[in-house]
Design a protein around this motif. Structure first.
Motif, short mmCIF file in Angstrom:
data_model
loop_
_atom_site.label_atom_id
_atom_site.label_comp_id
_atom_site.label_asym_id
_atom_site.label_seq_id
_atom_site.Cartn_x
_atom_site.Cartn_y
_atom_site.Cartn_z
N TYR A 1 41.32 26.39 47.61
CA TYR A 1 41.28 25.14 46.86
C TYR A 1 40.12 25.18 45.87
O TYR A 1 39.12 25.85 46.09
CB TYR A 1 41.11 23.95 47.81
CG TYR A 1 42.28 23.78 48.76
CD1 TYR A 1 43.41 23.07 48.39
CD2 TYR A 1 42.25 24.36 50.03
CE1 TYR A 1 44.48 22.92 49.25
CE2 TYR A 1 43.32 24.21 50.91
CZ TYR A 1 44.43 23.49 50.51
OH TYR A 1 45.49 23.35 51.36
N GLN A 2 40.29 24.44 44.77
CA GLN A 2 39.28 24.39 43.71
C GLN A 2 38.94 25.79 43.23
O GLN A 2 37.77 26.16 43.09
CB GLN A 2 38.04 23.65 44.19
CG GLN A 2 38.30 22.19 44.53
CD GLN A 2 37.05 21.43 44.90
OE1 GLN A 2 35.95 21.96 44.86
NE2 GLN A 2 37.21 20.17 45.26
N SER A 3 39.98 26.58 42.97
CA SER A 3 39.77 27.98 42.59
C SER A 3 40.10 28.25 41.12
O SER A 3 40.29 29.38 40.72
CB SER A 3 40.65 28.88 43.48
OG SER A 3 42.02 28.49 43.38
N ASP A 4 40.15 27.18 40.31
CA ASP A 4 40.56 27.35 38.92
C ASP A 4 39.64 28.30 38.15
O ASP A 4 40.09 28.97 37.22
CB ASP A 4 40.57 25.98 38.21
CG ASP A 4 41.63 25.06 38.78
OD1 ASP A 4 42.23 25.43 39.80
OD2 ASP A 4 41.85 23.99 38.22
N TYR A 5 38.38 28.36 38.52
CA TYR A 5 37.43 29.18 37.79
C TYR A 5 36.88 30.33 38.63
O TYR A 5 35.99 31.06 38.19
CB TYR A 5 36.26 28.32 37.27
CG TYR A 5 36.72 27.19 36.40
CD1 TYR A 5 37.07 27.41 35.07
CD2 TYR A 5 36.83 25.90 36.90
CE1 TYR A 5 37.51 26.37 34.26
CE2 TYR A 5 37.26 24.85 36.10
CZ TYR A 5 37.60 25.09 34.79
OH TYR A 5 38.05 24.06 33.99
N GLY A 6 37.36 30.46 39.82
CA GLY A 6 36.84 31.49 40.71
C GLY A 6 37.60 32.80 40.63
O GLY A 6 38.76 32.85 40.22
N TRP A 7 36.93 33.87 41.05
CA TRP A 7 37.52 35.20 41.12
C TRP A 7 37.63 35.63 42.58
O TRP A 7 36.84 35.20 43.42
CB TRP A 7 36.63 36.21 40.38
CG TRP A 7 36.85 36.23 38.90
CD1 TRP A 7 36.57 35.22 38.02
CD2 TRP A 7 37.37 37.31 38.12
NE1 TRP A 7 36.89 35.61 36.74
CE2 TRP A 7 37.38 36.90 36.78
CE3 TRP A 7 37.81 38.60 38.44
CZ2 TRP A 7 37.84 37.71 35.76
CZ3 TRP A 7 38.27 39.41 37.42
CH2 TRP A 7 38.28 38.96 36.09
N ILE A 8 38.59 36.48 42.83
CA ILE A 8 38.71 37.11 44.14
C ILE A 8 38.63 38.62 43.94
O ILE A 8 39.39 39.19 43.16
CB ILE A 8 40.02 36.74 44.84
CG1 ILE A 8 40.00 35.27 45.25
CG2 ILE A 8 40.25 37.63 46.07
CD1 ILE A 8 41.27 34.81 45.95
N THR A 9 37.68 39.23 44.63
CA THR A 9 37.51 40.69 44.61
C THR A 9 37.84 41.25 45.98
O THR A 9 37.34 40.75 46.99
CB THR A 9 36.07 41.07 44.23
OG1 THR A 9 35.80 40.63 42.89
CG2 THR A 9 35.87 42.58 44.31
N ILE A 10 38.70 42.24 46.01
CA ILE A 10 39.03 42.93 47.27
C ILE A 10 38.78 44.42 47.07
O ILE A 10 39.38 45.03 46.19
CB ILE A 10 40.49 42.69 47.70
CG1 ILE A 10 40.77 41.20 47.85
CG2 ILE A 10 40.78 43.42 49.01
CD1 ILE A 10 42.22 40.88 48.15
N ASP A 11 37.89 44.96 47.86
CA ASP A 11 37.56 46.39 47.81
C ASP A 11 37.57 46.87 49.25
O ASP A 11 36.60 46.70 49.98
CB ASP A 11 36.20 46.58 47.15
CG ASP A 11 35.84 48.06 46.98
OD1 ASP A 11 36.58 48.91 47.51
OD2 ASP A 11 34.82 48.35 46.33
N ALA A 12 38.69 47.46 49.67
CA ALA A 12 38.86 47.80 51.08
C ALA A 12 39.68 49.08 51.20
O ALA A 12 40.91 49.03 51.29
CB ALA A 12 39.55 46.65 51.82
N PRO A 13 39.03 50.22 51.24
CA PRO A 13 39.75 51.51 51.22
C PRO A 13 40.59 51.77 52.46
O PRO A 13 41.47 52.64 52.42
CB PRO A 13 38.62 52.54 51.09
CG PRO A 13 37.38 51.84 51.55
CD PRO A 13 37.57 50.41 51.17
N ASN A 14 40.35 51.04 53.58
CA ASN A 14 41.15 51.25 54.79
C ASN A 14 42.12 50.11 55.07
O ASN A 14 42.72 50.05 56.14
CB ASN A 14 40.22 51.43 56.00
CG ASN A 14 39.64 52.84 56.06
OD1 ASN A 14 40.35 53.80 56.23
ND2 ASN A 14 38.32 52.93 55.89
#
Length: 358
Positions: free
Chosen positions: A219-232
């Motif tokens: 919620y309230q993610s209009d300006y947010g980023w999501i980063t996923i860095d998971a090699p496994n």
């Protein structure tokens, strides 16, 4: 009770493990044989709301809250218990914060492995600090409310924590997310549901051992980023609207993804789908499929062997809109062996030139 009293402690404790905490305490008055058996229980479940419901009450009474607190005190603090394997506390009533922190500290000092807290924010802050350096914790589950803010201190260390489930938890800032994940050196399974991003600019999920990731409803993610860095990472479930931006890296181990995205922001989904293009099995909602078909150019899913499209509505009204797009999409799935829909549709109506797919 004579026959039961002659049984070995381990058998009696197993029997008691099927009872609620209040019922367990009542057995202590049966005889001297039963007086302190409750102190040997490895699993403790305190359900305040459930106890009120079973007695026919629909609102909190002061005497009930007082009795509940005394019960937990008796089982966690008053007596010298053995190690605790699992502690579950479910209470939405007003419990004194100092008392609550004493319970958590007692559980940590007794080597708790599985901690399940379903409480209101008025009963829990980021104290006690001992919680954030719990060496024995394997599973942590927090079900709170949106006005609860989790402020994880620097130096948090959970060397054996493998599973985290957070519901309606709001992190204080980006650093708090980083402190939690970097402190969980054995983390394998992360579930975040109903996550408020009001204090987060970049929700950075970076972990070298993480295997399963579930993100549901931010919620309230209009300006947010999501980063996923998971090699496994081998499994990803993502059910949400698109956020402002994504950075998906090192997902070469991804085997299965279940994606349900709606696009109220009208953000390009290309970055997201390119990040998961190594997946072997993919489930898409109809809105996710529509978003994927809008990507230019279409990502190539070189390893995908199974695609399932979960349709909330009958696809047939959309044939004209999607038929050409699906035909083009199949050219981006060179290894596809199986295409499924959650409705009984004739594949030949929408799949052209790929009769081997069933």
């Amino acid at each position: 009770m004579t026959g039961f009293s002659g049984l070995h402690d381990s058998i009696l404790i197993h029997i008691l493990s099927f009872l609620y905490a209040k019922q367990v305490i009542r057995t202590s008055i049966l005889s001297t044989r039963w007086r302190y058996l409750f102190a040997l229980l490895p699993n403790l479940h305190f359900d305040f709301e459930g106890d009120l419901w079973r007695r026919g009450y629909t609102s909190y009474r002061h005497i009930d809250i007082y009795s509940y607190g005394c019960l937990v005190d008796k089982m966690l603090i008053t007596h010298n218990m053995t190690n605790i394997d699992k502690l579950r506390l479910k209470c939405r009533a007003m419990i004194d914060p100092d008392r609550f922190h004493a319970w958590i500290s007692a559980a940590v000092h007794r080597g708790v492995k599985h901690l399940d807290l379903n409480i209101s924010p008025g009963k829990f802050t980021t104290r006690p600090a001992v919680l954030f350096t719990c060496r024995t914790l394997v599973t942590l589950k927090l079900c709170m409310e949106f006005d609860f803010v989790l402020d994880v201190p620097k130096g948090a260390h959970f060397p054996n924590l493998k599973t985290i489930y957070l519901e309606e938890v709001n992190f204080s800032n980006d650093d708090s997310v980083k402190s939690l994940l970097s402190g969980c050196t054995s983390l394998e399974d992360l579930v975040i549901e109903k996550f408020l991003m009001s204090n987060i600019s970049n929700f950075n999920i970076s972990h070298h051992l993480l295997k399963r990731l579930t993100l549901l409803y931010t919620y309230q993610s209009d300006y947010g980023w999501i980063t996923i860095d998971a090699p496994n990472l081998v499994y990803l479930e993502y059910d949400d609207e698109l956020v402002a931006g994504y950075s998906l890296q090192n997902l070469q181990s991804l085997v299965k993804a279940d994606i349900d995205i709606s696009n109220s922001l009208e953000v390009d989904g290309s970055t997201f789908f390119r990040g998961i293009c190594n997946v072997r099995s993919l489930i898409l909602s109809d809105t996710s499929l529509e978003l994927l078909l809008s990507c230019e150019p279409l990502p190539v899913f070189a390893n995908l062997v199974k695609l399932k499209i979960h349709c909330s509505n009958d696809l047939r009204p959309y044939y004209g809109q999607w038929e050409k797009g699906l035909e083009t999409l199949l050219s981006s799935l060179p290894e596809l062996e199986k295409l499924e829909f959650n409705q009984a549709l004739q594949m030949k109506e929408i799949v052209l030139g790929r009769q081997s797919i069933s």
